[in-house]
Design a protein around this motif. Structure first.
Motif, short mmCIF file in Angstrom:
data_model
loop_
_atom_site.label_atom_id
_atom_site.label_comp_id
_atom_site.label_asym_id
_atom_site.label_seq_id
_atom_site.Cartn_x
_atom_site.Cartn_y
_atom_site.Cartn_z
N GLU B 340 0.84 -1.19 0.00
CA GLU B 340 0.00 0.00 0.00
C GLU B 340 0.88 1.24 0.00
N GLU B 341 0.25 2.34 -0.35
CA GLU B 341 0.94 3.60 -0.32
C GLU B 341 0.50 4.29 0.97
N ARG B 342 1.46 4.78 1.75
CA ARG B 342 1.09 5.51 2.96
C ARG B 342 1.38 6.98 2.71
N PRO B 343 0.33 7.79 2.52
CA PRO B 343 0.58 9.19 2.16
C PRO B 343 1.46 9.87 3.19
N THR B 344 2.54 10.46 2.73
CA THR B 344 3.49 11.13 3.62
C THR B 344 3.84 12.48 3.02
N LEU B 345 3.73 13.52 3.82
CA LEU B 345 4.12 14.86 3.38
C LEU B 345 5.43 15.22 4.06
N PRO B 346 6.20 16.12 3.44
CA PRO B 346 7.41 16.59 4.13
C PRO B 346 7.02 17.27 5.44
N ALA B 347 7.97 17.31 6.39
CA ALA B 347 7.70 17.91 7.70
C ALA B 347 7.19 19.35 7.53
N GLY B 348 6.14 19.68 8.21
CA GLY B 348 5.61 21.04 8.22
C GLY B 348 4.88 21.46 6.95
N PHE B 349 4.58 20.51 6.08
CA PHE B 349 3.96 20.81 4.80
C PHE B 349 2.44 20.88 4.96
N ALA B 350 1.81 21.93 4.49
CA ALA B 350 0.35 22.00 4.55
C ALA B 350 -0.14 22.90 3.42
N GLY B 351 -1.37 22.70 3.02
CA GLY B 351 -1.93 23.57 1.99
C GLY B 351 -2.94 22.83 1.14
N ARG B 352 -3.41 23.50 0.14
CA ARG B 352 -4.43 22.95 -0.74
C ARG B 352 -3.79 22.11 -1.85
N ASP B 353 -4.55 21.23 -2.44
CA ASP B 353 -4.17 20.48 -3.63
C ASP B 353 -2.82 19.76 -3.50
N LEU B 354 -2.67 19.13 -2.35
CA LEU B 354 -1.52 18.25 -2.14
C LEU B 354 -2.09 16.84 -2.06
N MET B 355 -1.55 15.92 -2.79
CA MET B 355 -2.11 14.57 -2.71
C MET B 355 -1.08 13.51 -3.04
N SER B 356 -1.43 12.28 -2.68
CA SER B 356 -0.56 11.16 -2.98
C SER B 356 -0.86 10.66 -4.40
N ALA B 357 0.02 9.83 -4.89
CA ALA B 357 -0.14 9.31 -6.25
C ALA B 357 -1.44 8.53 -6.39
N TYR B 358 -1.81 7.76 -5.35
CA TYR B 358 -3.05 6.98 -5.42
C TYR B 358 -4.25 7.92 -5.55
N SER B 359 -4.28 8.98 -4.75
CA SER B 359 -5.40 9.93 -4.82
C SER B 359 -5.45 10.56 -6.21
N PHE B 360 -4.28 10.84 -6.76
CA PHE B 360 -4.20 11.45 -8.08
C PHE B 360 -4.72 10.48 -9.15
N GLU B 361 -4.33 9.19 -9.01
CA GLU B 361 -4.82 8.17 -9.93
C GLU B 361 -6.35 8.13 -9.90
N ARG B 362 -6.91 8.18 -8.68
CA ARG B 362 -8.37 8.13 -8.56
C ARG B 362 -9.01 9.41 -9.08
N LEU B 363 -8.28 10.52 -8.92
CA LEU B 363 -8.81 11.79 -9.39
C LEU B 363 -8.96 11.78 -10.91
N ILE B 364 -7.95 11.26 -11.59
CA ILE B 364 -7.98 11.32 -13.06
C ILE B 364 -8.64 10.09 -13.68
N ALA B 365 -9.08 9.15 -12.82
CA ALA B 365 -9.74 7.95 -13.37
C ALA B 365 -11.14 8.32 -13.84
N THR B 366 -11.55 7.74 -14.95
CA THR B 366 -12.87 8.09 -15.50
C THR B 366 -14.00 7.64 -14.58
N ASN B 367 -13.74 6.64 -13.72
CA ASN B 367 -14.77 6.26 -12.76
C ASN B 367 -14.50 6.84 -11.37
N GLY B 368 -13.67 7.90 -11.32
CA GLY B 368 -13.36 8.55 -10.04
C GLY B 368 -14.32 9.68 -9.73
N ALA B 369 -13.93 10.49 -8.74
CA ALA B 369 -14.84 11.50 -8.19
C ALA B 369 -15.23 12.57 -9.21
#
Lengths: 335, 645
Positions: B340-369
């Motif tokens: 599995e992929e365990r989403p990890t951000l660099p220390a102190g990282f925060a903000g909008r539109d940050l995502m893991s590769a899996y979330s991105f795959e689901r975002l661009i999938a035709t049967n995604g959100a």
């Protein structure tokens, strides 16, 4: 006073006296000894001398309990003399069985030992570098001392021995059992075996401390730990040798919070006590959950684990250095 | 006491001159002639040759040999041959001692005279040893040929199908409500941008309703909770959570999903919402809805049965369904519990539109959100995209290793993203790049993303600049970062840790399942009868999942053959009850979990179905209470004494 009771002798070679104390600890059962045996020789308790022994016919002593290590020529001479006079010679106590604590000195040469004791030991002042000598000329004549042997052999390696009674010391109950057995005239077990102890399993078998199938985070010295009563000492990191040591003692030491130090010796009569002791601790320490640690890490971890045993030789070979695979340092190689 | 030596035949093999050019067998015979066993010698040109074996068999019978020493090559090469010879000659095969005078003598000892003396000593050791041998016999027990496969991703499905095609009964256990694993959720797969669902649907279809599906029992929503037994005879306890849908009655119309008034977060997409009953994405198989009790109004005590009321099939919804506990008897277990992929951000990282590769795959999938649209949280298209590779990999503070698959995924994502949003600025942030293979190389060649090297993951930071948000590396490079995707290391899945715990399997530094041999036996666990497929073994791609699924099935097939009983080698460890004090050291030492604690007898017992005769417990038993049959202390000491005498 001449009697027809079987004759009993007890002798201490290089010994601490604990074996004699154990005999005395039979308490009132000592009267049984007197009833069944003619106690003819025992420097600790009786006034008979070596010359009295020499005057006895060969083979006239039914049972001799020989304790202590063979450190000097005198010890060896007494072993040979008692062998000659005895029908049953028993290597009594861990020193006679396999060298005992004095045999730890087998790791050092004679010169190293003498120099340590007579020159280097803290508190020693010996500006004239005097050493004990076998023969000293003094104005009054010649003085002699027994020769200091190069190494301590086990009694059975020095003279033929009928039986072994390990223990530091053998417990009074076991001494009494052996005296009763010999006095009874019943058939004795095969020569070369352990007398008075029929245990075939390790000390753990008699130990009441509970196993919880846990491994300790690290080994600790017994002086540093206050183990939880009732719980296996090894599982708490205390190097207890109960699992590597022949039982029969009743697990006396673990019962009072002390780790077994291995005085009954290994279970495999041809095996190596220290090797078995090390094996006993092989599963004692929990491996940290760092799957795939590199070789350097593993080596460092093993070293750190082993380093917690401050005195490996004294821990794993406390009683057995005369009678084990590693033996002593090869003096030729050392030179 | 003089011991009577059994009549011992000694076969001295020349190995067609390979041994005899160093070792003078006639001299050896002379030197050993006065051995108290009075050995009977026979020199042979090539003892393993079939004609020679016939002759040797007749000779052993003529001389009425009771024990046989063969001085030849390594036991690995011909022990089985010579054991067979003894069998044919009517002698117990374990009355053989093979002395390796070739690899350990002729090949390594320069001086011929020394080699001859060495061979003499080794044979003398064998003569002392072999007369202490006891007759042993291999035992055999019947086995279950059914196989359990844990995990229904590509590796597990392939293993299950391969087994089913061979006519095997398979139980496929999957903890999710649907099968297909991770790649079924990816629109396109590297390197050739093949459609993930299109690749996997035929496989899933074959499993669910193909000709072999009769052989396969699929247990979704199920987890293994306990394992007992051993190779050939495992008993698995499986807990199956209720789906609340009658799988026979349901026609998969998904009207329930459409009418459900409740919404919950779609964890499978890591974005968007999902009804309390339904499937997480279109095309999920089996095509059956699944009811989530945590969000369902009825299960929260509210009077809602809209789904049931609207369902066109009477009784397809079953609100009374209960959790089931199953017990399965199987002969082998294939673990395909995945990574599995365990989403990890660099220390102190925060903000909008940050995502893991899996979330991105689901975002661009035709049967995604978003139905495949690449959009930010605010619904607009990003102007720039950063793919942060090695995100936490090659990093002592996070994950030290390279997962080996993320570079190719990043190349794919860069390509797909650029195709979705015209004029999108794509930057790939890399520490190192690993793109092996011809096809992936082509992908790299066609990559138009800007590539920036960075050092420390935790030194990455986000800053709002005049021209929009930028991502700054520790080295000071700034790249436009309207959207940031992290390619995190591939880690073992939670299910992998769970099965490892249940079966007490060793794991590697990252927590992946240890293998019997990392090169030669990478699809077998060190525990007999447990095989490994897919990325529970380590980070891998779809190709590897299919290949190892086939391999694991092959191992299970060759180990468990219908009608062939399990032969148990007799050279196992055995505990002497009179010597075992119950210290349990051996239980901790056994690498095969072959030693069990017998609480009634207060002693350890070796399960000889599991024991591989490695001898670890024999050496490790502090009480010398364990003997290795065929390798007893008595035999080994006699052999050593013989060699040294």
């Amino acid at each position: 006073m001449a009697t027809d009771k079987p004759k009993l002798a007890m002798y201490w070679a290089a010994a601490c006296g604990g074996c004699e104390i154990s005999l005395a600890n039979m308490h009132e059962a000592i009267l049984e000894l007197d009833r069944d045996f003619d106690f003819v020789f025992c420097p600790c308790f009786l006034d008979t001398k070596k010359k009295d022994l020499e005057a006895m016919p060969d083979g006239s002593i039914r049972l001799t309990l020989f304790n202590g290590s063979l450190r000097t020529e005198e010890n060896l001479e007494m072993a040979r003399l008692l062998r000659k006079k005895s029908q049953l010679l028993v290597a009594f106590g861990s020193c006679a069985v396999s060298g005992g604590v004095p045999a730890l000195a087998n790791q050092r040469s004679r010169d190293e030992l003498l120099s340590r004791v007579y020159l280097e030991a803290p508190g020693t002042v010996n500006p004239d570098r005097l050493f004990p000598r076998v023969l000293s000329q003094v104005p009054e004549g010649e003085l002699t001392l027994p020769e200091f042997l190069d190494r301590i052999p086990s009694l059975k390696d020095a003279v033929p021995v009928e039986y072994l009674m390990p223990g530091c010391p053998p417990e009074p109950e076991r001494i009494l059992a052996v005296l009763r057995l010999v006095a009874s005239g019943e058939a004795l077990p095969d020569p070369g075996t352990v007398l008075g102890c029929s245990a075939t399993r390790a000390v753990c078998d008699e130990c009441t401390r509970e196993k919880r199938d846990q491994a300790a985070p690290a080994l600790v010295r017994s002086s540093e730990a206050l183990p939880e009563p009732g719980w296996c000492l090894v599982e708490q990191g205390v190097p207890c040798l109960g699992m590597a040591t022949k039982g029969g003692c009743g697990a006396l030491c673990p019962a009072v919070q002390m780790p077994c130090s291995g005085c009954y010796g290994p279970l495999d009569p041809d095996g190596d006590a220290g090797g078995a002791g090390i094996a006993a601790l092989s599963g004692a320490v929990a491996a940290p959950v760092d799957h795939g640690a590199g070789e350097a890490q593993l080596v460092a971890r093993s070293r750190a684990t082993v380093a917690a045993v401050a005195d490996p030789l004294g821990t794993f070979y406390r009683y057995t250095l005369s009678d084990c695979l590693i033996g002593e340092r090869d003096q030729e190689v050392v030179k | 006491m003089t011991m009577r030596y059994p009549r011992t035949a000694v076969i001295l093999c020349a190995c067609s001159g390979i041994i005899s050019e160093k070792i003078d067998w006639t001299r050896v015979e002379t030197l050993l002639a006065d051995h108290p066993s009075r050995p009977l010698f026979r020199q042979d040109q090539l003892a393993c040759g079939s004609d020679e074996l016939d002759g040797l068999c007749r000779w052993l019978q003529e001389v009425k040999a009771e024990r046989v020493v063969v001085a030849a090559c390594s036991p690995r090469e011909h022990q089985a041959t010579f054991r067979g010879l003894l069998s044919r000659a009517g002698i117990n095969p374990w009355f053989l001692q093979l002395v390796n005078v070739r690899e350990q003598g002729a090949w390594v000892t320069e001086d011929a005279a020394a080699a001859t003396l060495k061979a003499t000593r080794l044979i003398r050791g064998a003569l002392e040893r072999v007369n202490r041998h006891r007759p042993l016999a291999a035992r055999s027990i019947p086995v279950h040929t059914r196989v359990a496969v844990v995990g229904a991703g590509p590796a597990g499905m392939q293993a299950a199908l391969t087994l089913a095609r061979a006519g095997r009964e398979v139980v496929l256990i999957e903890k999710e409500p649907m099968i297909g694993g991770l790649p079924v959720r990816y629109d396109e797969l590297f390197p050739n941008l093949e459609c993930g669902p299109c690749l996997l649907e035929p496989v899933m279809g074959e499993l669910l309703h193909g000709p072999e599906s009769e052989q396969v029992t699929l247990l979704t929503l199920s987890e293994v909770t306990a394992v007992k037994g051993s190779f050939g005879n495992w008993i698995l306890s499986v807990r199956q959570k209720p789906r609340f849908v009658d799988v026979e009655a349901c026609i998969g119309c998904m009207i329930c999903q459409e009418v459900c008034p409740e919404r919950r977060q779609n964890g499978w997409n890591r974005a968007g919402e999902l009804a309390a009953i339904g499937v997480p994405f279109a095309g999920a198989l089996p095509n059956l809805p699944h009811l989530d009790t945590a969000s369902c109004r009825k299960f929260r005590g509210e009077p809602c049965e809209i789904c049931s009321a609207e369902c066109p099939v009477e009784g397809a919804l079953d609100f009374e369904a209960q959790e089931r506990e199953l017990e399965l008897e199987v002969g082998a277990i294939v673990l395909a519990t995945g990574a599995e992929e365990r989403p990890t951000l660099p220390a102190g990282f925060a903000g909008r539109d940050l995502m893991s590769a899996y979330s991105f795959e689901r975002l661009i999938a035709t049967n995604g959100a978003t139905g495949g649209d690449l959009v930010k949280a605010d619904g607009s298209a990003p102007v720039s995209l950063v793919l942060v590779q090695c995100a936490g990999s090659l990093d002592a503070g996070h994950t030290p290793y390279c997962s080996g698959v993320c570079c190719r995924e990043a190349l794919k994502l860069a390509h797909l993203a650029a195709a979705k949003v015209e004029g999108l600025t794509v930057t790939r942030l890399i520490k190192e790049q690993s793109v092996p293979g011809l096809e992936a190389g082509r992908q790299l060649h066609n990559d138009h993303a800007a590539v920036v090297r960075y050092g420390r993951f935790d030194a990455l930071s986000l800053e709002e600049g005049p021209a929009g948000r930028v991502l700054k590396t520790g080295e000071g490079t700034e790249v436009p970062a309207d959207m940031v995707v992290f390619l995190n290391p591939v880690l073992p899945g939670a299910g992998t840790a769970q099965v490892a715990e249940l079966l007490e399997l060793p794991r590697d530094g990252a927590g992946f399942l240890g293998q019997l041999h990392t090169l030669a036996e990478s699809c077998a666990a060190p525990l007999r009868g447990v095989y490994l497929a897919g990325s529970c073994r380590g980070p891998g791609d779809v190709r590897e999942a299919f290949a190892t699924g086939t391999a694991a099935a092959g191992l299970a097939l060759s180990a468990l053959v219908p009608g062939r009983d399990l032969v148990i080698e007799p050279e196992v460890a055995t505990v002497r009850p009179e010597a075992c004090a119950g210290c349990r050291t051996c239980l901790k030492l056994c690498p095969y979990r072959a030693i069990e604690w017998d609480d009634a007898a207060r002693m350890a017992r070796v399960n000889d179905l599991l024991c591989r005769g490695c001898g670890t417990c024999v050496a490790g038993c502090p009480s010398a209470a364990i003997d290795g049959l065929g390798f007893t202390r008595d035999m080994l000491r006699a052999e050593i004494k013989g060699v040294l005498s």
